[in-house]
Write an enzyme that holds these catalytic residues in place. Structure first.
Site, PDB file in Angstrom:
ATOM      1  N   GLU B  44       0.843  -1.195   0.000  1.00 35.83           N
ATOM      2  CA  GLU B  44       0.000   0.000   0.000  1.00 35.83           C
ATOM      3  C   GLU B  44       0.882   1.251   0.000  1.00 35.83           C
ATOM      4  O   GLU B  44       1.726   1.411   0.881  1.00 35.83           O
ATOM      5  CB  GLU B  44      -0.917  -0.029   1.219  1.00 35.83           C
ATOM      6  N   GLU B  75      -4.881  -6.541   2.670  1.00 38.67           N
ATOM      7  CA  GLU B  75      -3.619  -7.201   3.036  1.00 38.67           C
ATOM      8  C   GLU B  75      -3.621  -8.680   2.674  1.00 38.67           C
ATOM      9  O   GLU B  75      -2.592  -9.216   2.251  1.00 38.67           O
ATOM     10  CB  GLU B  75      -3.334  -6.988   4.528  1.00 38.67           C
ATOM     11  N   PHE B  98       1.725  -1.247   8.530  1.00 36.93           N
ATOM     12  CA  PHE B  98       2.036  -1.218   9.960  1.00 36.93           C
ATOM     13  C   PHE B  98       1.793  -2.605  10.523  1.00 36.93           C
ATOM     14  O   PHE B  98       0.990  -3.364   9.981  1.00 36.93           O
ATOM     15  CB  PHE B  98       1.140  -0.220  10.704  1.00 36.93           C
ATOM     16  N   ASP B  99       2.459  -2.881  11.672  1.00 37.04           N
ATOM     17  CA  ASP B  99       2.276  -4.148  12.375  1.00 37.04           C
ATOM     18  C   ASP B  99       0.818  -4.591  12.469  1.00 37.04           C
ATOM     19  O   ASP B  99       0.453  -5.683  12.067  1.00 37.04           O
ATOM     20  CB  ASP B  99       2.884  -4.042  13.782  1.00 37.04           C
ATOM     21  N   HIS B 144      -0.765   1.324  15.723  1.00 35.42           N
ATOM     22  CA  HIS B 144       0.456   1.659  14.988  1.00 35.42           C
ATOM     23  C   HIS B 144       1.721   1.288  15.752  1.00 35.42           C
ATOM     24  O   HIS B 144       2.796   1.761  15.407  1.00 35.42           O
ATOM     25  CB  HIS B 144       0.481   3.150  14.645  1.00 35.42           C
TER      26      HIS B 144
END
Ligand SMILES: Cc1ncc(C[n+]2csc(CCOP(=O)(O)OP(=O)(O)O)c2C)c(N)n1
Ligand SMILES: [Mg+2]
Lengths: 399, 362
Positions: B44, B75, B98-99, B144
């Site tokens: 992304e 994802e 992000f994680d 985040h």
């Protein structure tokens, strides 16, 4: 003119630069499932005969596989009885270089693509998860987590196009699977990337026990295509000629660079979800009876007979060939597969980690101990196992 | 605070070539793409924008949008497509933004990526890399700052790497991309802007990813750590040294494969160990590491292996994160609790701990 407009306070205008991105009408599926058999349409008799022979074989394969579950030779079998037209047409619509992405229910399609039935059934036998080399027949491994194979098909087709290869991927999924997020993501990616993919939804009425009306409020599942900007096709899934034509058109359309298609084949799961399921808990016999009248093999047989393309001799020949396949399958499935326990560790990583080497040593020692124990027991002595196990378990941890 | 750490904080890199970890990661992808046309980056905002952390900066420009692709926001779709691309001989490098936004891809990762080699008996391995910026400390609002490594290391079939230095960022990402196995590459996002005088045109060789590295030698106790906690541990060691306690800092670098040998060699020598990470203590990697050390080094240990971890809470708001993240004080407190009065394993080589050094006979 409204009061506001008269006062000049309100000037209606479309959002800046807005325009429809595509005409939706050509993407819409037919109003009812597309059919060919019994319509008097011009059809290739050679194709019809091939479909017929494969369907007869496919039905026999289904029955044989279910029989093997009763004999304890298969751990489980999700039957595709009633869906043979879709299973066979999917394989026949592809060219040599194309790829098939099957789900757990689609071993018949895998077999029709040329994979040895014993290898197609390896997973369901309780043996290792994939019994064939996917590259040999360009058949992806059977996928059990619903719809997760669809993005794989998109990625593979996309990669092939990047490399300039002439490859189309056909991915199979059930009606229930269309509710999964991966179905949505795969269709969206395929459309955005214009990937050469065909999605075949076999709407067999049920997801285990859950009927379609609890699954989706869409007009038809084929309509879902429109939201992604790809054409949706609705076809009678028990009309082998129609399924084949629709799939082949979609495949060739993808091949020509015109992007993906969603095909909904309306069919029916004539048997329980698997041998372990009891379908009487959720559906009525009357429904089955109606579908028995719309059996894919009977439809094709009638067409061929009326065209004078099939006589009793032809029917017998098809049945004999199917029996031969079944006998061979039965015989080969009756042998106990020999699995090497050490194969647990061989393909986890390209290079075994230290930890897996240690664990492999532990298992090896346990096996050796068990063998030694069996030998001493044969000699009428006992107690060897504990000792050997303690002496043998791996202890090292060097790199 | 130590001079080195203070310098790091202030970024007084006047005389240094300013190479950040983010730049080293970019360079790793760039070099891999230049060398091997099958390497494709997707995710992304990775194209035109160069990623929200700018780690893919310039890749789309240099290699075109087909090699560095802005994907739709999905994802599972990104990773699932990457699986198909890998099946067809490409080497996808996926960026998860992000994680916490990697979770939608979890099913693809666990049910396919991790086990594909195994379920196809080696015929269809998946050489793909999943880059995930992870961890806290950057003031990120909810979702985040997660430390999600425990999920990945509990999944057999994945490699899990996490660099802590600029040099490792380059070397280990190159290794991940070249690997024929899937690698979850966890990038400590608060170290993205850490610097070193690393030369992008002559990147220094680093040990293979499966190897842990002693970042600071010591004799009193071993700090076992990785990723974002490595600089914190080095700072703690610096502070401890002022009290005469020499802490060894082991940077694990890769959680899978796990380098038992280097870890055990260190702990057997020092006799004491603390595992430090941001991830929760309960069910976090520290439990596994402590168990491994105890199983292998029991007779060399003078104290139980302790853990300094994030609290067992959902990641807190940024205004409170400093109380949650393992810091120097919490690490030094743990070191203090390493039963320095214990002497049942006599070892002349072992240096005194705080108890003995201060001679208070604790
Ligand atoms: C992600 C996921 N959820 C649940 C299941 C369990 N499950 C296996 S088959 C099935 C029904 C699927 O129905 P459908 O997609 O219509 O395919 P069919 O079985 O009718 O061919 C379910 C719920 C699964 N395999 N994967
Ligand atoms: Mg169904």
């Amino acid at each position: 003119m409204t009061v506001l407009e008269q006062r000049g306070a309100y000037r209606p205008a479309p959002p800046p630069a807005w325009q429809p991105r595509k005409d939706a009408a050509p993407l819409l599926p037919d109003a009812s499932p597309y059919r060919l058999l019994g319509t008097g349409a011009e059809l290739d008799p050679r194709l019809l005969r091939e479909l017929y022979e494969q369907l007869v074989r496919g039905r026999r394969y289904n029955h044989q596989a279910t029989a093997l579950t009763k004999q304890g030779r298969l751990a489980v079998y999700p039957s595709s009885v009633g869906q043979e037209a879709c299973e066979v047409a999917a394989a026949l619509a592809l060219r040599e270089q194309d790829w098939l992405f099957p789900s757990y229910r689609d071993t018949l399609s895998v077999v029709a693509r040329g994979v040895d039935p014993v290898h197609a059934l390896t997973l369901l036998r309780g043996d290792w998860h994939t019994g064939y080399d996917p590259y040999e027949h360009r058949v992806a491994p059977l996928s059990t987590p619903l719809a997760t194979q669809l993005p794989h098909a998109v990625g593979l087709a996309h990669a092939a196009r990047i490399k300039g290869d002439d490859v189309v991927a056909l991915a199979m999924v059930g009606d229930g699977g269309t509710s999964e997020g991966d179905f949505h993501e795969a269709l969206n990616f395929a459309a955005v990337w214009q990937a050469p993919v065909v999605f075949l939804v076999q709407n067999n009425g049920f997801a285990i026990s859950v009927p379609l009306e609890k699954q989706s409020a869409a007009p038809t599942l084929a309509h879902k295509a429109v939201g992604y900007g790809m054409p949706g096709r609705l076809v009678d899934g028990n009309d082998a000629a129609a399924v084949h034509e629709v799939l082949q058109e979609a495949v060739e359309r993808a091949r020509a660079g015109e992007g993906p298609t969603l095909v909904e084949a309306v069919t029916y799961r004539m048997e329980a979800h698997t041998n372990a399921d009891d379908a009487t808990r959720y559906r009525a016999e009357a429904e089955l009876a109606a579908w028995r009248e719309h059996d894919p093999i009977a439809l094709l047989e009638r067409e061929l007979t009326e065209r004078g393309e099939l006589d009793e001799e032809g029917v017998r020949r098809a049945k004999d060939a199917a029996e031969e396949m079944a006998a061979d399958l039965r015989e080969r499935m009756n042998a106990d597969p020999v699995l090497d326990p050490m194969s647990l560790f061989t393909h986890v990583y390209a290079e075994q980690t230290t930890q897996l080497r240690e664990q492999a040593e532990q298992l090896r020692a346990e096996l050796a101990a068990a063998e030694a124990d069996a030998e001493t027991t044969d000699d009428g002595q006992h107690g060897g196992q504990q000792h050997a196990q303690h002496g043998g378990a791996g202890r090292g941890e060097g790199r | 605070m130590s001079t080195a750490a203070a310098e790091r904080r202030r970024g007084t890199a006047a005389a240094r070539k300013p190479a950040t970890m983010a730049q080293a990661l970019t360079r790793a992808m760039r070099d891999a793409m230049a060398e091997d046309p099958s390497v494709h980056v997707l995710g992304e905002d990775v194209g035109t924008l160069g990623g929200v952390f700018r780690v893919t900066d310039g890749l789309a420009e240099e290699f075109g949008p087909q090699r560095c692709t802005d994907t739709p926001l999905a994802e599972a779709g990104i990773l699932g497509s990457a699986v198909g691309m890998a099946m067809y001989g490409l080497r996808p490098v996926v960026e998860m933004q992000f994680d916490a936004f990697a979770y939608p891809a979890f099913e693809q990762l666990v049910s396919h990526v991790s086990r594909h080699r195994n379920r196809t008996r080696g015929t269809m391995p998946l050489p793909l890399t999943v880059r995930i910026p992870y961890g806290g400390g950057i003031g990120g609002v909810e979702h985040h700052s997660d430390s999600s490594e425990a999920y990945y290391l509990a999944t057999p079939g994945l490699h899990v790497y996490t660099p802590a230095t600029v040099e490792d960022a380059y070397g280990m990402l190159r290794e991940a991309i070249a690997s024929d196995d899937p690698v979850v590459f966890l990038e400590p996002k608060r170290l993205y802007w850490s610097r070193s005088d690393w030369n992008p045109d002559a990147p220094s060789a680093v040990p293979p990813a499966g190897r842990a590295v002693v970042r600071r030698p010591g004799t009193s106790a071993t700090l076992l750590t990785y990723g974002p906690s490595v600089p914190v541990c080095l700072e703690a060691a610096e502070a401890a040294a002022e009290d005469g306690v020499e802490l060894e800092v082991v940077d694990l670098r890769s959680l899978v494969p796990f380098d038992d040998a280097t870890v055990c060699e260190s702990v057997r020598r020092t006799g004491r160990a603390v595992v430090v990470h941001e991830s929760t203590g309960f069910g976090g990697p520290g439990g596994e590491i402590a168990a491994r050390v105890t199983e292998r080094c029991f007779h060399h240990l003078e104290a139980p292996v302790l853990r300094v971890a994030g609290f067992d809470i959902p990641y807190p708001p940024p205004m409170l994160e400093r109380h949650h993240l393992p810091g120097v004080d919490r690490i030094l407190d743990a070191v203090d609790r390493l039963q320095w009065e214990s002497r049942w394993t006599e070892s002349g080589e072992r240096a005194a701990g705080p108890g003995r050094a201060e001679g208070d006979g604790r």
